[in-house]
Design a protein around this motif. Sequence first.
Motif, mmCIF file in Angstrom:
data_model
loop_
_atom_site.group_PDB
_atom_site.id
_atom_site.type_symbol
_atom_site.label_atom_id
_atom_site.label_comp_id
_atom_site.label_asym_id
_atom_site.label_seq_id
_atom_site.Cartn_x
_atom_site.Cartn_y
_atom_site.Cartn_z
ATOM 1 N N TYR A 44 -19.464 3.092 12.714
ATOM 2 C CA TYR A 44 -20.713 2.270 11.878
ATOM 3 C C TYR A 44 -21.365 2.578 11.569
ATOM 4 N N TYR A 45 -21.796 4.125 12.083
ATOM 5 C CA TYR A 45 -23.577 4.216 11.260
ATOM 6 C C TYR A 45 -24.078 3.373 10.269
ATOM 7 N N TRP A 46 -22.450 3.976 9.548
ATOM 8 C CA TRP A 46 -22.932 3.949 7.798
ATOM 9 C C TRP A 46 -23.336 3.270 7.100
ATOM 10 N N TRP A 47 -23.432 1.538 8.079
ATOM 11 C CA TRP A 47 -23.086 0.675 7.193
ATOM 12 C C TRP A 47 -24.167 -0.102 6.150
ATOM 13 N N GLU A 48 -25.543 0.146 6.944
ATOM 14 C CA GLU A 48 -26.235 -0.206 6.195
ATOM 15 C C GLU A 48 -26.351 0.250 4.521
ATOM 16 N N CYS A 81 -17.465 -11.575 -0.750
ATOM 17 C CA CYS A 81 -18.480 -12.365 0.451
ATOM 18 C C CYS A 81 -16.505 -12.840 1.670
ATOM 19 N N SER A 82 -15.843 -12.758 0.740
ATOM 20 C CA SER A 82 -14.429 -13.548 1.682
ATOM 21 C C SER A 82 -13.432 -11.478 2.271
ATOM 22 N N CYS A 83 -14.181 -10.588 1.833
ATOM 23 C CA CYS A 83 -13.554 -9.619 2.070
ATOM 24 C C CYS A 83 -15.133 -9.221 3.137
ATOM 25 N N TYR A 84 -16.170 -8.916 2.839
ATOM 26 C CA TYR A 84 -17.083 -8.872 3.730
ATOM 27 C C TYR A 84 -17.224 -9.065 5.075
ATOM 28 N N LEU A 87 -13.886 -8.581 7.517
ATOM 29 C CA LEU A 87 -15.093 -6.737 7.361
ATOM 30 C C LEU A 87 -15.091 -6.665 8.526
ATOM 31 N N VAL A 88 -16.278 -7.380 8.889
ATOM 32 C CA VAL A 88 -17.361 -7.712 9.560
ATOM 33 C C VAL A 88 -16.855 -8.340 11.305
ATOM 34 N N VAL A 104 -21.749 -13.206 10.620
ATOM 35 C CA VAL A 104 -20.051 -13.127 10.054
ATOM 36 C C VAL A 104 -20.916 -14.597 9.038
ATOM 37 N N ALA A 105 -22.011 -15.399 10.217
ATOM 38 C CA ALA A 105 -22.094 -16.981 10.422
ATOM 39 C C ALA A 105 -22.666 -16.911 8.647
#
Length: 205
Positions: A44-48, A81-84, A87-88, A104-105
């Motif tokens: 997940y190097y592209w996460w930023e 926000c729900s999807c994120y 996903l995290v 997540v928190a």
Amino acid sequence: FWPIGSLVLYTLLLAACYKPLKKKTRTALTRATRFLHREYVLTYYWWEALELARKLVLTGAVLLIPEERAFVRLVVATLICSCYVALVGATQPFKRVEDDALAVASSLVLLLFFLGANWTTIYLGIEERYPNAEAAAALFGFNNLNAVVDSMIVLVAIVFPIAIAGSIFAVRNVAKVPTIRLVSSNQEPELTLALGLTWHLFNSH
């Protein structure tokens, strides 16, 4: 247009880093863009870039929705926000487990705030349309808007400490697993390879 330009630039730079990162080879580009990918696992190097896109949507793109459809803005932000959060939690993209837990928190707390804004908007809309029918109180179970806001504050106050406690618990469990760590940072070393090299050598004594 600089926010969109930043997203495009970050995406292009990370795309150019794909092959060197996959081969664990240090290049001038991977060193210069290390601030974009060093916190994330290789997969997940592209996460930023995804994180920047999420922030741009929540703080800017939703404003493209007309103001008279403000509730739609809240719905879109809530869905994102729900999807994120999901996903995290499913991918755990950070190298450090405490970063995953805190991500997540914080996302969960933001989701709760958006839900509170949704409920507040619905409550006010019902009160405005049926001022004397007490329909809002019958639907939500609260006699006034302050009770809705107070309930959300209490919910956030309960969820956030639980999330922090979960983060501490996860960090302690990971700390018990024997691993090789650097004395300088107490983190696992990044085993990159210079050009022309194939193997690492570890000498314990």
